[in-house]
Each structure stands twice: as structure tokens, then as C-alpha cells.
Enzyme design. Sequence first.
Site, PDB file in Angstrom:
ATOM      1  CD  GLU A 157      38.603  33.825  43.129  1.00 18.95           C
ATOM      2  OE1 GLU A 157      38.621  32.567  42.435  1.00 18.95           O
ATOM      3  OE2 GLU A 157      38.684  34.664  42.535  1.00 18.95           O
ATOM      4  CD  GLU A 261      37.034  34.258  36.859  1.00 19.61           C
ATOM      5  OE1 GLU A 261      36.924  35.289  37.588  1.00 19.61           O
ATOM      6  OE2 GLU A 261      37.483  33.002  37.365  1.00 19.61           O
TER       7      GLU A 261
END
Length: 281
Positions: A157, A261
Site C-alpha cells: 500500500e 480503518e
Amino acid sequence: MEPSKDQLDRRWTVNLSILLTDLPLLERPAAAAAAGFTAAELWWPFGADHVPDEKEVDALRRAFTDAGVRLTGLNFLDGLTEGEKGVLSLPEQSRRFRENIPVAAELAGSLGCGALNALYGNRLAGAAPEAQDELALENLSLAAQAAAGIGAVLLVEALNKVEAPDYALLSADAAVSVVDRVNAATGLGNARFLCDLYHLARNGERLSGEDGVIRRFGDRIGHVQIADTPGRGAPGSGELDLPALLAELDAVGYGGNVGLEYKSPAASAFDWLPRASRANG
């Protein structure tokens, strides 16, 4: 904007390293289940200065199995401090990363987890980026092999430059380039892009449209995480048009998990999401 009813019917998974943190870690899977969720994900849940022993790993495994919550995502060792943002490209900490690869893979495999995330790490002052990238490729290849051994994908990521200015991957293009290099090096094809809409938006990236991240890299996306911007709050608390972005992910064929998240007080963390829509799959 708040998601419409149609947008709520998807595979939500709660990140228990950022949500429900008023509770000890081992109590969070049960709390997630009590809130109506059946899936959760975690950052590296053990201390970064050692290899966790069997007792530590078993306690966490039991917390999930006793709660009836499936682990859908797990980070490999991601650093001693919050600012470290991964260790796999750091020469002095590479050994610790490698020692903990089997721990993460074994725990993930035992809980049916299909995704392991590897944070790349920060650029080091005085170190050649090329040397860090070479080390990163070696360690990511080892991580990809371990993930493949349990039928999982390896996630890479990009983070955002506001909160992680020294991180090596500060754009979708940079992260996807690493994904492609790992797949070429291993021949496994299980490295995938973790499309974190919050981090990408904070970087000012174009997320939607023909030249947006979702359409350009839809075939590489292995996981999606969401939070609203700029405050990393729950959906509907900021400026990000999450319903439209989720619809675009649908359009490119993404049908995987969507990780929650974001930061929110436990008492109101899931008010935006009706209980009937929280179960995964």
C-alpha cells in the site's frame, strides 16, 4: 455523503487496531461480534522487538475463534514505533521482519485469512534508495512466498505524505510498481495493491474517472480500506464521496473486503452502518 442502502451491502471487515481500542486487544473480536460484525483485520498485533511465542499467538487465535469472527487481513511486522511505517526495506531491521514472516503466515492460515499486508518502510537519511528497494524486493518476495503457502495474497500500500512524509511509497503508481516487480520476481502473481482511499485522497490523487486510481489499477486491487477525509473519521464525517467510490469499485469488478480503518469513539463508531448490513458474506 452517507452510503445508500445499495452501497451498504458489501463485505465489511473491522480494523481492530484502530477501532474499539478502548478495549484490550484480546477483547476486541468479541466486541466486534457484539456489534454485528463477522470479520476483522489487524495491524501487526505483537511486540516488534521479539518473535511472539506460541502462548501469545494461541491467545489471539482463541480470541477470534471464540468470538466467531474471521480474520480477513493481517499486517506483517510493521515497526517498533508508529512513525516507522514498516521495516522490510530497513537493513538493520530486515532480520526481525524475516523472523516474523512464519508467525504471521501461520496465524493467518489457521484463521482462514486471505490477505497479508507488508508496509514498505521509510527512506533512510544517507542510505541509497536503490539499496533499500533491492532489500525490499528480497523481503517482499519471501513474504509473497509465505502468503502463497496459505493461499493468501500479499498486499502493498501507499501511505499519505502528510502523516508519513518519509515513507517510500507515496502514490498509487509507486505501490503498484512494487506489486508488479514482486510478481515478476516470484512468478507467483499473488502480490496485489491495497487501495486505501483515505491515504490516496490525502495525497491529492484522482480516485475516480477514466484516469483515476480505481479504473487504472482495478485489476491489481487486492483489498480496499476506507476512512473519510481529512480527519480519518467514519464515512459521512468528511469530504470524501465514498458511495460514488464504492460504486466505481463495483464497476471495475472489485468484490472483496472493505476494511473499516477509521478513528471513532466506540460508542458511535458504527452508527452510520445499520446492524443488518454488518455481517461479512
